[in-house]
Design a protein around this motif. Structure first.
Motif, PDB file in Angstrom:
ATOM      1  N   LEU A   1      28.451  -1.186  21.400  1.00 63.15           N
ATOM      2  CA  LEU A   1      27.464  -0.811  20.400  1.00 63.15           C
ATOM      3  C   LEU A   1      26.104  -0.641  21.068  1.00 63.15           C
ATOM      4  N   THR A   2      25.275   0.193  20.468  1.00 62.13           N
ATOM      5  CA  THR A   2      23.924   0.417  20.990  1.00 62.13           C
ATOM      6  C   THR A   2      22.910   0.054  19.910  1.00 62.13           C
ATOM      7  N   THR A   3      21.977  -0.814  20.285  1.00 61.78           N
ATOM      8  CA  THR A   3      20.911  -1.205  19.360  1.00 61.78           C
ATOM      9  C   THR A   3      19.654  -0.430  19.697  1.00 61.78           C
ATOM     10  N   ILE A   4      19.079   0.220  18.693  1.00 60.81           N
ATOM     11  CA  ILE A   4      17.819   0.960  18.861  1.00 60.81           C
ATOM     12  C   ILE A   4      16.754   0.192  18.096  1.00 60.81           C
ATOM     13  N   ALA A   5      15.785  -0.344  18.829  1.00 61.49           N
ATOM     14  CA  ALA A   5      14.711  -1.125  18.218  1.00 61.49           C
ATOM     15  C   ALA A   5      13.428  -0.300  18.225  1.00 61.49           C
ATOM     16  N   PHE A   6      12.839  -0.136  17.079  1.00 60.78           N
ATOM     17  CA  PHE A   6      11.590   0.612  16.951  1.00 60.78           C
ATOM     18  C   PHE A   6      10.416  -0.364  16.998  1.00 60.78           C
ATOM     19  N   PRO A   7       9.244   0.120  17.357  1.00 63.13           N
ATOM     20  CA  PRO A   7       8.076  -0.770  17.342  1.00 63.13           C
ATOM     21  C   PRO A   7       7.680  -1.136  15.914  1.00 63.13           C
ATOM     22  N   TRP A   8       7.014  -2.272  15.772  1.00 66.01           N
ATOM     23  CA  TRP A   8       6.424  -2.631  14.478  1.00 66.01           C
ATOM     24  C   TRP A   8       5.352  -1.607  14.126  1.00 66.01           C
ATOM     25  N   ILE A   9       5.297  -1.259  12.867  1.00 72.03           N
ATOM     26  CA  ILE A   9       4.263  -0.360  12.345  1.00 72.03           C
ATOM     27  C   ILE A   9       3.419  -1.154  11.357  1.00 72.03           C
ATOM     28  N   GLY A  10       2.111  -1.097  11.499  1.00 73.88           N
ATOM     29  CA  GLY A  10       1.198  -1.774  10.585  1.00 73.88           C
ATOM     30  C   GLY A  10       0.344  -0.767   9.842  1.00 73.88           C
ATOM     31  N   GLY A  11       0.015  -1.081   8.611  1.00 77.11           N
ATOM     32  CA  GLY A  11      -0.820  -0.162   7.847  1.00 77.11           C
ATOM     33  C   GLY A  11      -1.234  -0.761   6.508  1.00 77.11           C
ATOM     34  N   TYR A  12      -1.857   0.070   5.693  1.00 79.03           N
ATOM     35  CA  TYR A  12      -2.370  -0.346   4.392  1.00 79.03           C
ATOM     36  C   TYR A  12      -2.014   0.693   3.334  1.00 79.03           C
ATOM     37  N   ILE A  13      -2.031   0.267   2.097  1.00 78.47           N
ATOM     38  CA  ILE A  13      -2.085   1.199   0.969  1.00 78.47           C
ATOM     39  C   ILE A  13      -3.571   1.396   0.707  1.00 78.47           C
ATOM     40  N   ASP A  14      -4.103   2.505   1.218  1.00 74.90           N
ATOM     41  CA  ASP A  14      -5.553   2.675   1.314  1.00 74.90           C
ATOM     42  C   ASP A  14      -6.227   2.975  -0.019  1.00 74.90           C
ATOM     43  N   TYR A  15      -5.506   3.615  -0.917  1.00 72.64           N
ATOM     44  CA  TYR A  15      -6.088   3.996  -2.204  1.00 72.64           C
ATOM     45  C   TYR A  15      -4.963   4.046  -3.229  1.00 72.64           C
ATOM     46  N   GLN A  16      -5.316   4.168  -4.489  1.00 76.96           N
ATOM     47  CA  GLN A  16      -4.315   4.123  -5.552  1.00 76.96           C
ATOM     48  C   GLN A  16      -3.328   5.281  -5.405  1.00 76.96           C
ATOM     49  N   GLY A  17      -2.040   4.932  -5.367  1.00 70.92           N
ATOM     50  CA  GLY A  17      -0.998   5.945  -5.231  1.00 70.92           C
ATOM     51  C   GLY A  17      -0.676   6.319  -3.809  1.00 70.92           C
ATOM     52  N   ASP A  18      -1.371   5.740  -2.838  1.00 76.23           N
ATOM     53  CA  ASP A  18      -1.120   6.040  -1.430  1.00 76.23           C
ATOM     54  C   ASP A  18       0.280   5.563  -1.029  1.00 76.23           C
ATOM     55  N   GLN A  19       0.918   6.311  -0.142  1.00 73.86           N
ATOM     56  CA  GLN A  19       2.178   5.909   0.470  1.00 73.86           C
ATOM     57  C   GLN A  19       2.186   6.360   1.926  1.00 73.86           C
ATOM     58  N   ASP A  20       2.843   5.590   2.769  1.00 76.10           N
ATOM     59  CA  ASP A  20       3.007   5.942   4.176  1.00 76.10           C
ATOM     60  C   ASP A  20       4.458   6.337   4.408  1.00 76.10           C
ATOM     61  N   TRP A  21       4.664   7.507   5.051  1.00 79.17           N
ATOM     62  CA  TRP A  21       6.000   8.076   5.195  1.00 79.17           C
ATOM     63  C   TRP A  21       6.326   8.328   6.676  1.00 79.17           C
ATOM     64  N   PHE A  22       7.604   8.067   7.007  1.00 81.25           N
ATOM     65  CA  PHE A  22       8.077   8.226   8.391  1.00 81.25           C
ATOM     66  C   PHE A  22       9.442   8.903   8.361  1.00 81.25           C
ATOM     67  N   GLU A  23       9.604   9.915   9.224  1.00 83.34           N
ATOM     68  CA  GLU A  23      10.857  10.682   9.269  1.00 83.34           C
ATOM     69  C   GLU A  23      11.819  10.079  10.278  1.00 83.34           C
ATOM     70  N   LEU A  24      13.091  10.031   9.882  1.00 83.31           N
ATOM     71  CA  LEU A  24      14.155   9.482  10.724  1.00 83.31           C
ATOM     72  C   LEU A  24      15.315  10.461  10.709  1.00 83.31           C
ATOM     73  N   ASP A  25      15.695  10.961  11.876  1.00 89.18           N
ATOM     74  CA  ASP A  25      16.795  11.929  11.983  1.00 89.18           C
ATOM     75  C   ASP A  25      18.019  11.203  12.519  1.00 89.18           C
ATOM     76  N   LEU A  26      19.066  11.094  11.699  1.00 91.97           N
ATOM     77  CA  LEU A  26      20.271  10.367  12.084  1.00 91.97           C
ATOM     78  C   LEU A  26      21.399  11.348  12.370  1.00 91.97           C
ATOM     79  N   GLY A  27      21.918  11.245  13.590  1.00 87.64           N
ATOM     80  CA  GLY A  27      23.038  12.059  14.048  1.00 87.64           C
ATOM     81  C   GLY A  27      23.747  11.326  15.164  1.00 87.64           C
ATOM     82  N   PRO A  28      24.720  11.930  15.814  1.00 88.60           N
ATOM     83  CA  PRO A  28      25.388  11.262  16.938  1.00 88.60           C
ATOM     84  C   PRO A  28      24.370  10.901  18.014  1.00 88.60           C
ATOM     85  N   LEU A  29      24.497   9.721  18.568  1.00 95.22           N
ATOM     86  CA  LEU A  29      23.505   9.222  19.516  1.00 95.22           C
ATOM     87  C   LEU A  29      23.499  10.066  20.786  1.00 95.22           C
ATOM     88  N   TYR A  30      22.319  10.510  21.171  1.00 99.58           N
ATOM     89  CA  TYR A  30      22.177  11.297  22.396  1.00 99.58           C
ATOM     90  C   TYR A  30      22.408  10.407  23.609  1.00 99.58           C
TER      91      TYR A  30
END
Length: 576
Positions: free
Chosen positions: A417-446
């Motif tokens: 098995l292969t474990t992929i560990a991503f870095p911690w991401i820190g942030g805030y909800i800066d204003y009303q209705g704010d959201q933080d979004w990150f894209e993840l592409d899942l396919g066969p491991l390169y």
């Protein structure tokens, strides 16, 4: 005054005849009429002396029925007044009750065309502030579905209020800014409402002397006379007191800043007790930017808040934002209950705060750089059928599957098995209705030089940490699948383009948070297999507890979130 009653007994097997009843005077002029499909017709005319005629016919004059019968009766009818106060010139003068600061009246609409006019001699009542009339009207508990119309005008004949009231409803109350001189109030039946029996009513007009400092001088009723607000960062200072003192009252404020750096503009507005006004606050610049409102000011004190992101601009220069406070529908006011409003400007933090308990080396995903490039990706999220929003998407931080993964991503292999560990991401909800979004592409491991697996799946784990004493923001994460690969998603669980996993703060209590999903040893499974190959999105936002009893759509820089994603790759199989 007479009562003309026609009882109609249509044939039991049905009939095409619908009666029309008409009353004419001696000159052949139509006085009044009634028609329609019903069994009883009752006309209550108020007639001058003379000869009159009643005509009964089929409404369309194109049907007949010898098996349908009617019976007509004409009787005198009693009335408290007959034509005595049916126009302004004969208005009944109401006496002013000094103890109640009110005019009180009662009566009934008793015949067709009946109007009851009342004279309110306001000229002799002094006022040091705004003179506002609080009008109350109801049917005195009669409970009928009679539709009344009330109208208020000043001494010059300017109409200040027209309102239809349905009998049996709650007491109608509104507050009207007094015009010039004495005033006149009339009561009559609403358009299309026939008077078939006496329709009683009760009314009162309380004369208020309203102290509203914002209305002194030129006032602040328009954008051109807006009142300045200075930024105030804490609830202990910076509140401006005012009133939506009458129906149609608008209060305008402005706050000056500049566009040199992005920042957050905050607005807070509240009352200490229930109010007749259903408050609304709008934020505007060139156009309307945001609007929040209380749909029922009478069910408790009002508390409104919102915030917007002010982007940096070029060229750098001063900018002005406006707040408009009003009744949500523009048809209510309250000269007795003040509101309090406060505005604030908040700079976006340049770095995450020092926190010994926070994950080390976290990447700060700050609002200042989020979506700042014209080519940045965005997703469109359908919150509901009426609300869709676009959010900037970071496509780099979770980019792991290729020859050049993003910095901070690590791989480790063990037991096939292969474990992929991503870095911690820190942030805030800066204003009303704010959201933080990150894209993840899942396919066969390169894997360099190795053919891609045809069967595979990933285990996913998401960690969410909120340190210190906790945050008023109820941080929550969600993972969405972009089934149609078009970055159009829906904020619903189980939908093909909705979120299929989420976790976060579960109540409004402020407390630290340290969540692992799925938790170690829980037996829960959180995985994506080859059948779902494609793009996924991780979002961070505030969970809005709509039943919290007060506004809960939070934001702020008190305490950041920290979030980390970990994947475990299983080759050769499509699912656990």
């Amino acid at each position: 005054m007479y009562a003309v009653t026609v009882d109609y007994t249509p044939f039991a097997g049905g009939t095409d005849v619908d009666l029309k009843i008409e009353i004419y005077d001696g000159d052949g002029a139509l006085v009044m009429s009634d028609y329609g499909q019903k069994s009883k017709y009752r006309l209550l005319p108020c007639l001058a002396a003379g000869d009159y005629y009643v005509l009964i016919e089929d409404f369309g004059r194109d049907d007949y029925d010898t098996s349908s019968n009617y019976h007509i009766a004409v009787q005198t009818a009693a009335a408290a007044e007959a034509g005595a106060d049916d126009n302004r010139g004969e208005a009944t003068v109401l006496s002013f009750d000094a103890a109640l600061q009110s005019y009180l009246g009662s009566g009934a609409l008793e015949y067709a065309g009946d109007q009851d006019w009342y004279h309110l001699p306001l000229a002799g009542i002094p006022a040091s502030g705004l003179q506002v009339l609080e009008i109350s009207f109801d049917d005195g508990g009669a409970g009928s579905a009679f539709r009344y119309q009330i109208q208020l005008e000043d001494v010059f004949g300017e109409v200040l209020l027209v309102h239809d009231y349905l009998g049996g409803s709650a007491t109608y109350r509104t507050e009207i800014l007094a015009g010039g001189g004495d005033h006149f109030l009339s009561v009559q039946s609403a358009e299309g409402q026939a008077v078939e029996a006496a329709a009683p009513y009760e009314l009162s007009v309380q004369v208020l002397d309203v102290d509203d400092p914002a209305e002194a001088g030129a006032g602040n009723d328009s954008i051109n006379t807006a009142q300045a607000l200075a930024p105030a960062s804490t609830p202990e200072n910076g509140w401006t007191e005012a009133k939506i003192a009458y129906r149609g009252d608008d209060d305008w404020y402005y706050l000056d800043t500049d566009n040199g750096n992005p920042r957050v503009l905050e607005m807070f507005m509240e009352t200490e007790e229930p109010s007749l006004a259903d408050y609304a606050v709008s934020i505007l610049r060139d156009d309307l930017i945001e609007k929040v409102y209380d749909s029922n000011g009478e069910d408790g004190p009002t508390e409104l808040k919102t915030s917007i992101l002010l982007p940096a601009g070029s060229p750098v220069g001063p900018v002005t934002y406006f707040f408009k406070v009003s009744d949500a529908q523009g048809d209510e006011g309250d000269g007795l209950v003040p509101y309090y409003i406060r505005g604030n400007l908040v700079d976006i933090p340049s770095a995450l705060p020092a926190d010994p308990g926070a994950p080390a080396g976290a990447v700060y995903y700050d609002e200042a750089s989020e979506g700042s490039n014209p080519g940045d990706a965005h997703v469109r999220l359908e919150h509901n059928s009426l609300l869709q929003k676009e959010y900037a998407v970071n496509t780099a931080l979770l980019d792991f599957n290729g020859p050049n993964p993003s910095p901070g991503i690590t791989r480790s292999a063990a037991g096939g098995l292969t474990t992929i560990a991503f870095p911690w991401i820190g942030g805030y909800i800066d204003y009303q209705g704010d959201q933080d979004w990150f894209e993840l592409d899942l396919g066969p491991l390169y894997q360099q030089g190795v053919p891609a697996d045809s069967d595979w799946y990933y285990d996913l784990q998401v960690e969410l940490y909120v340190g210190g004493a906790g945050s008023p923001v109820e941080y929550v994460w969600k993972v969405y699948r972009d089934h149609n690969d078009n970055r159009i998603l829906v904020d619903r669980a189980g939908d093909s383009d909705g979120f299929f996993a989420s976790a976060g703060d579960s109540d409004t209590a402020v407390a630290p948070l340290n969540l692992f999903t799925p938790a170690a040893g829980s037996g829960d499974q959180f995985w994506v297999g080859d059948a779902w190959e494609g793009k996924f999105y991780l979002s961070l936002g505030d969970f809005n507890f709509v039943d919290a009893g007060r506004p809960d759509d939070d934001w702020g820089y008190e305490v950041p979130y920290y979030c980390r994603l970990t994947l475990v790759y299983h080759p050769g199989v499509s699912h656990p």
